[in-house]
Design an enzyme around this catalytic site. Structure first.
Site, PDB file in Angstrom:
ATOM      1  N   GLU A 140      -1.402  -5.406   8.818  1.00 17.98           N
ATOM      2  CA  GLU A 140      -0.193  -4.831   9.823  1.00 17.98           C
ATOM      3  C   GLU A 140      -0.995  -5.035  11.024  1.00 17.98           C
ATOM      4  O   GLU A 140      -2.121  -4.892  11.353  1.00 17.98           O
ATOM      5  CB  GLU A 140      -0.101  -3.286   9.351  1.00 17.98           C
ATOM      6  CG  GLU A 140       0.395  -2.899   8.030  1.00 17.98           C
ATOM      7  CD  GLU A 140       0.683  -1.511   7.864  1.00 17.98           C
ATOM      8  OE1 GLU A 140       0.256  -0.653   8.821  1.00 17.98           O
ATOM      9  OE2 GLU A 140       1.043  -1.112   6.891  1.00 17.98           O
ATOM     10  N   LYS A 188      -0.771  -9.487   2.845  1.00 15.45           N
ATOM     11  CA  LYS A 188      -0.140  -8.794   4.193  1.00 15.45           C
ATOM     12  C   LYS A 188      -1.034  -8.144   4.752  1.00 15.45           C
ATOM     13  O   LYS A 188      -1.878  -7.316   4.385  1.00 15.45           O
ATOM     14  CB  LYS A 188       1.134  -7.963   3.768  1.00 15.45           C
ATOM     15  CG  LYS A 188       1.887  -7.544   5.059  1.00 15.45           C
ATOM     16  CD  LYS A 188       3.326  -7.160   4.388  1.00 15.45           C
ATOM     17  CE  LYS A 188       3.605  -6.005   3.567  1.00 15.45           C
ATOM     18  NZ  LYS A 188       2.945  -4.828   4.225  1.00 15.45           N
ATOM     19  N   ASP A 213      -1.031  -6.178  -0.218  1.00 16.29           N
ATOM     20  CA  ASP A 213      -1.369  -5.594   0.934  1.00 16.29           C
ATOM     21  C   ASP A 213      -2.978  -5.657   1.199  1.00 16.29           C
ATOM     22  O   ASP A 213      -3.414  -5.130   0.475  1.00 16.29           O
ATOM     23  CB  ASP A 213      -0.640  -4.153   0.769  1.00 16.29           C
ATOM     24  CG  ASP A 213       0.654  -4.242   1.934  1.00 16.29           C
ATOM     25  OD1 ASP A 213       0.769  -5.132   2.689  1.00 16.29           O
ATOM     26  OD2 ASP A 213       1.122  -3.229   1.847  1.00 16.29           O
ATOM     27  N   ASP A 260       1.007  -1.284  -0.047  1.00 16.85           N
ATOM     28  CA  ASP A 260       0.028  -0.080  -0.056  1.00 16.85           C
ATOM     29  C   ASP A 260       0.812   1.050   0.221  1.00 16.85           C
ATOM     30  O   ASP A 260       0.430   2.347   0.105  1.00 16.85           O
ATOM     31  CB  ASP A 260      -1.111  -0.145   1.343  1.00 16.85           C
ATOM     32  CG  ASP A 260      -0.436  -0.008   2.456  1.00 16.85           C
ATOM     33  OD1 ASP A 260       0.884  -0.117   2.709  1.00 16.85           O
ATOM     34  OD2 ASP A 260      -0.951   0.285   3.536  1.00 16.85           O
ATOM     35  N   SER A 261       2.310   1.122   0.059  1.00 12.50           N
ATOM     36  CA  SER A 261       3.179   2.090  -0.207  1.00 12.50           C
ATOM     37  C   SER A 261       2.805   2.808  -1.575  1.00 12.50           C
ATOM     38  O   SER A 261       3.048   3.883  -1.874  1.00 12.50           O
ATOM     39  CB  SER A 261       4.490   1.733  -0.574  1.00 12.50           C
ATOM     40  OG  SER A 261       4.642   0.410  -1.002  1.00 12.50           O
ATOM     41  N   GLU A 308       9.484  -4.018  10.019  1.00 10.37           N
ATOM     42  CA  GLU A 308       9.779  -2.465   9.635  1.00 10.37           C
ATOM     43  C   GLU A 308      10.306  -1.763  10.606  1.00 10.37           C
ATOM     44  O   GLU A 308       9.876  -1.455  11.799  1.00 10.37           O
ATOM     45  CB  GLU A 308       8.742  -1.863   8.997  1.00 10.37           C
ATOM     46  CG  GLU A 308       8.862  -0.719   8.162  1.00 10.37           C
ATOM     47  CD  GLU A 308       8.157  -0.162   7.135  1.00 10.37           C
ATOM     48  OE1 GLU A 308       7.000  -0.767   7.062  1.00 10.37           O
ATOM     49  OE2 GLU A 308       8.007   1.076   6.887  1.00 10.37           O
TER      50      GLU A 308
HETATM   51  O1  KIV Z   1       3.421  -1.042   1.605  1.00 10.47           O
HETATM   52  C1  KIV Z   1       4.793  -1.417   1.544  1.00 10.47           C
HETATM   53  O2  KIV Z   1       5.349  -1.280   0.489  1.00 10.47           O
HETATM   54  C2  KIV Z   1       5.172  -2.336   2.688  1.00 10.47           C
HETATM   55  C3  KIV Z   1       6.738  -2.465   2.502  1.00 10.47           C
HETATM   56  C4  KIV Z   1       7.346  -1.234   2.955  1.00 10.47           C
HETATM   57  C5  KIV Z   1       7.175  -3.786   3.206  1.00 10.47           C
HETATM   58  O3  KIV Z   1       4.630  -2.499   3.368  1.00 10.47           O
END
Ligand code: KIV
Length: 277
Positions: free
Chosen positions: A125, A123, A95, A56-57, A192
């Site tokens: 959090e 993924k 994500d 989600d970056s 992280e």
């Molecule tokens: O959103 C993302 O790119 C991430 C990475 C920094 C691990 O969670």
């Protein structure tokens, strides 16, 4: 509900979820990068990047927001489908964006959309109430990667993007959370912005692999954001752990190779790109 066109699932990939545990057992470092489109995905696959994350970056490096909070499930599903078309070997992880995993039922809907777009794993959090979400997804055949330490979706509560687990109590909580996400069924853990000794202790505690970003060289693998690895100015402060591999590799493919070699030879991250304690 979520609108991306379905892709064949599972895709014919060389990497499968059970191979993650094999890699840890064999001491083979995992090389992971974020990716958002088919062209970069094809190059990552050709170079032998093991794990590709639709992070989600993308809210920050692709969409230009100042946090990951505005990202929607449909955004991740769209980019997951794009990346899936460019990959034939790497394991694709997507994500779950902000609040799409707030309840087990919401997470199941969102994760189903991401797997149907081509992901092999989602993924999410945090620990706490997310443990129930992890269990709920895994019981329903959805592989999960957990993410602890600096969790960017918590930026409002944390008051910024800061190293986590610095004092003894916070480090002990992180170690407990790491065991808890493993016990809930996660197959992989991203750490992280965690001091090296804390990440090393968590890595030694767990049977599942850890993948670090700003968490030191003793993690079982490393991940970087694509734009950071290529030195692209995405309008945000560059954290200490970021290294521009384009300068070293001389081309995009060369940068991916330089990064993969440095991770596999455990030369990255060095002291200059991690948090000693
Ligand atoms: O959103 C993302 O790119 C991430 C990475 C920094 C691990 O969670």
């Amino acid at each position: 509900m979520y609108t991306s066109a379905p892709t064949d699932t599972p895709r014919k990939t060389a990497w499968t979820v059970p191979m993650l545990a094999d890699a840890k057992r064999d001491g083979r470092p995992l090389v992971m990068l974020t990716c958002y489109d088919a062209g970069f995905a094809r190059t990552m696959d050709a170079v032998g990047i093991d794990l590709v994350l639709i992070g989600d970056s993308l809210g920050m490096v692709v969409q230009g927001h100042n946090s990951t909070l505005p990202v929607r499930v449909d955004d991740i599903a769209y980019h997951t489908a794009c990346v899936a078309r460019g990959l034939s070997k790497a394991l694709l992880i997507a994500d779950l964006p902000f609040q799409s995993d707030a309840t087990p039922e919401r997470a199941l809907d969102a994760a189903t959309a991401l797997l149907q777009a081509g992901a092999a794993m989602v993924k999410l959090e945090g620990a706490g109430h997310k443990l129930e979400v992890i269990r709920f997804l895994v019981e329903r055949e959805i592989p999960v990667c957990a993410h602890l330490g600096l969790t960017p979706q918590s930026v409002l509560r944390l008051g910024g993007y800061k190293v986590q687990g610095r004092d003894e109590a916070a480090a002990a909580r992180l170690r407990e959370d790491a065991r808890a996400v493993q016990d809930a069924g996660a197959s992989l853990l991203v750490l992280e912005c965690v001091p090296n000794p804390v990440a090393a202790a968590i890595t030694a505690d767990l049977a599942i692999p850890t993948v670090g970003i700003g968490a030191g060289v003793q993690c079982d693998g490393q991940v970087l954001v694509l734009h950071d690895l290529l030195g692209v100015n995405s309008g945000h402060r560059r954290p200490k752990f970021v290294k521009d591999f384009l300068a070293e590799g001389g081309s995009i493919e060369g940068a991916f190779r330089a990064y993969a070699d440095a991770v596999r030879e455990r030369r990255f991250p060095d002291e200059a790109h991690s948090y000693a304690g």
